[in-house]
Write a protein that holds these residues in place. Structure first.
Motif, mmCIF file in Angstrom:
data_model
loop_
_atom_site.group_PDB
_atom_site.id
_atom_site.type_symbol
_atom_site.label_atom_id
_atom_site.label_comp_id
_atom_site.label_asym_id
_atom_site.label_seq_id
_atom_site.Cartn_x
_atom_site.Cartn_y
_atom_site.Cartn_z
ATOM 1 N N ALA A 6 0.852 -1.194 0.000
ATOM 2 C CA ALA A 6 0.000 0.000 0.000
ATOM 3 C C ALA A 6 0.882 1.236 0.000
ATOM 4 C CB ALA A 6 -0.926 0.003 1.227
ATOM 5 N N LEU A 7 0.246 2.395 -0.159
ATOM 6 C CA LEU A 7 0.956 3.671 -0.207
ATOM 7 C C LEU A 7 0.396 4.628 0.838
ATOM 8 C CD1 LEU A 7 1.307 4.028 -4.051
ATOM 9 C CD2 LEU A 7 3.217 4.189 -2.450
ATOM 10 N N ASP A 8 0.312 4.168 2.077
ATOM 11 C CA ASP A 8 -0.259 4.993 3.133
ATOM 12 C C ASP A 8 0.764 5.900 3.798
ATOM 13 O OD1 ASP A 8 -2.974 4.283 3.000
ATOM 14 O OD2 ASP A 8 -2.526 2.377 3.971
ATOM 15 N N GLY A 9 2.015 5.545 3.793
ATOM 16 C CA GLY A 9 3.049 6.370 4.423
ATOM 17 C C GLY A 9 4.099 5.494 5.068
ATOM 18 N N GLY A 10 5.330 5.994 5.128
ATOM 19 C CA GLY A 10 6.427 5.237 5.705
ATOM 20 C C GLY A 10 7.638 5.246 4.791
ATOM 21 N N GLY A 11 8.738 4.707 5.292
ATOM 22 C CA GLY A 11 9.989 4.738 4.551
ATOM 23 C C GLY A 11 9.951 3.961 3.255
ATOM 24 N N VAL A 12 9.308 2.791 3.258
ATOM 25 C CA VAL A 12 9.212 1.988 2.037
ATOM 26 C C VAL A 12 8.466 2.774 0.967
ATOM 27 C CG1 VAL A 12 8.259 -0.114 1.031
ATOM 28 C CG2 VAL A 12 9.341 -0.192 3.286
ATOM 29 N N GLU A 13 7.363 3.382 1.363
ATOM 30 C CA GLU A 13 6.526 4.122 0.423
ATOM 31 C C GLU A 13 7.275 5.336 -0.136
ATOM 32 O OE1 GLU A 13 5.726 2.958 3.305
ATOM 33 O OE2 GLU A 13 3.751 1.995 3.271
ATOM 34 N N ARG A 14 7.972 6.050 0.731
ATOM 35 C CA ARG A 14 8.700 7.225 0.258
ATOM 36 C C ARG A 14 9.851 6.827 -0.659
ATOM 37 N NH1 ARG A 14 9.736 10.508 5.655
ATOM 38 N NH2 ARG A 14 9.254 8.494 6.603
#
Length: 386
Positions: A6-14
């Protein structure tokens, strides 16, 4: 194509968005596949395209179903390479890559629990890439010892920050003041800030315990980060604060879109993770803002914080040691704290920029594609002469 739950937030997403920016800047097409989330518009702004699939499912039939969907997508989009950033999506992507012959790359983002053989096998998908990217030396060592990844497939690429976005000189007073007002922070309080999603292993309870030990009414602890639906844990933190008599000194403010301004509010930034961080982006963000960071001395944070020089390290889960470290930092003369913060920022600008991470990752892509092209040429010549 990058795949993640998912793309909710966090280092992986960024990190996914930052690589999307790098791909499009070099003229590549960039596709991100996930269940969606509030950062989907960021993919679009970075020049990429988001496609929604339920890649977070962990059931075997769900993984196989997603693999078939990815095969269709990869063929339709003409995907040249797949980069997997989480385990369930990685299994689907790996199956799809085997069916299509598309190269498969992974980034090992976490020190996953491996208490059973089944769990170790589930985690092993993140070590099966043609190249396996480790976010820190700690993760690289884990990949060598637990998954026996050879050096020719292992690449160490730390995460990074944008020095322009995380620059104390670029954050004006009104931005900081707006946050302080929105969060109801007392004007005369010393702010202890912990930036992390609200999760048990991120150590919010350790910081609240330290606040209870300090018995200083001039302190205000601010927990910045989404609870992602973990209401039971949120209630336990509030109950803990009440039992220690520090409820009025605690703010749980949720997700913050302006982390540079949030970090400028702090007198001390804390990373209290009770399990090792694979890297710990929040730590280098704080250091880039020339803040003094107190971090649990394990995982990636032990690599980015030099104890006593660019910050302080404390034993994980030790509330008393954390309380003592907070007292030490707050007692430092202003010029001493400023000098430590300046050294921290210098170390980040030297070793941990997003530009360096992007360049290193693009080099991995080019390397893998070159290997794939060479193998295809060998296969063609072999078939032509047989």
């Amino acid at each position: 194509m990058q795949v993640l739950p998912a793309l909710d937030g966090g280092g992986v997403e960024r990190g996914t968005i930052e690589i999307t920016e790098a791909l499009t800047a070099q003229g590549w097409g960039a596709v991100v596949v996930s269940e969606g989330g509030r950062l989907v518009p960021s993919v679009t702004r970075a020049g990429g395209r988001h496609i929604t699939l339920p890649l977070g499912t962990k059931t075997p039939w769900g993984i196989w179903r997603n693999a078939s969907r990815l095969v269709e997508l990869m063929r339709g989009e003409g995907i040249d390479l797949v980069h997997a950033r989480s385990r369930a999506p990685a299994w689907s992507a790996w199956i799809a890559c085997r069916r299509t012959g598309v190269p498969f790359v992974t980034t090992y983002h976490g020190a996953y629990s491996e208490k059973t053989p089944g769990k170790r096998r589930y985690n092993s998908i993140m070590a099966r890439g043609a190249r396996v990217i480790a976010a820190s030396g700690f993760i690289a060592d884990l990949l060598r010892t637990q998954h026996h990844v050879p050096e020719d497939r292992l690449r160490l690429i730390p995460r990074g920050i944008d020095p322009a976005a995380f620059d104390p000189a670029a954050v004006g007073g009104p931005r900081v003041a707006r946050l302080a007002q929105a969060w109801g922070l007392p004007d005369d309080a010393r702010i202890i800030l912990l930036p992390a999603r609200v999760s048990r292993w991120k150590g919010q309870s350790v910081l609240i315990a330290a606040l209870g030990l300090l018995k200083r009414p001039d302190l205000c602890v601010v927990l910045v980060g989404s609870d992602q639906g973990r209401q039971a844990y949120v209630r336990s933190l509030l109950d803990q604060a009440a039992s220690l008599g520090v409820t009025s000194q605690l703010r749980m403010v949720g997700h913050c879109a302006d982390m540079a301004a949030a970090l400028m509010l702090a007198d001390v930034v804390v990373s209290a993770s009770t399990e090792p961080e694979a890297f710990g982006r929040a730590v280098i963000e704080a250091q880039a803002m020339a803040q003094v960071v107190i971090a649990a001395g394990h995982g990636g944070a032990a690599e980015t914080v030099e104890d006593g020089d660019t910050g302080l390290l404390v034993p994980p889960g030790d509330a008393l040691a954390l309380a003592d470290a907070i007292t030490r930092v707050l007692a430092m003369p202003e010029d001493t704290r400023a000098a430590m913060g300046a050294r921290a920022r210098a170390s980040v600008l030297r070793d941990y920029t997003v530009q360096a991470m992007q360049q290193a990752t693009m080099a991995v892509y080019e390397e893998v594609l070159a290997d794939s092209a060479a193998l295809s040429a060998i296969s063609y010549e072999t078939s032509r002469h047989s």
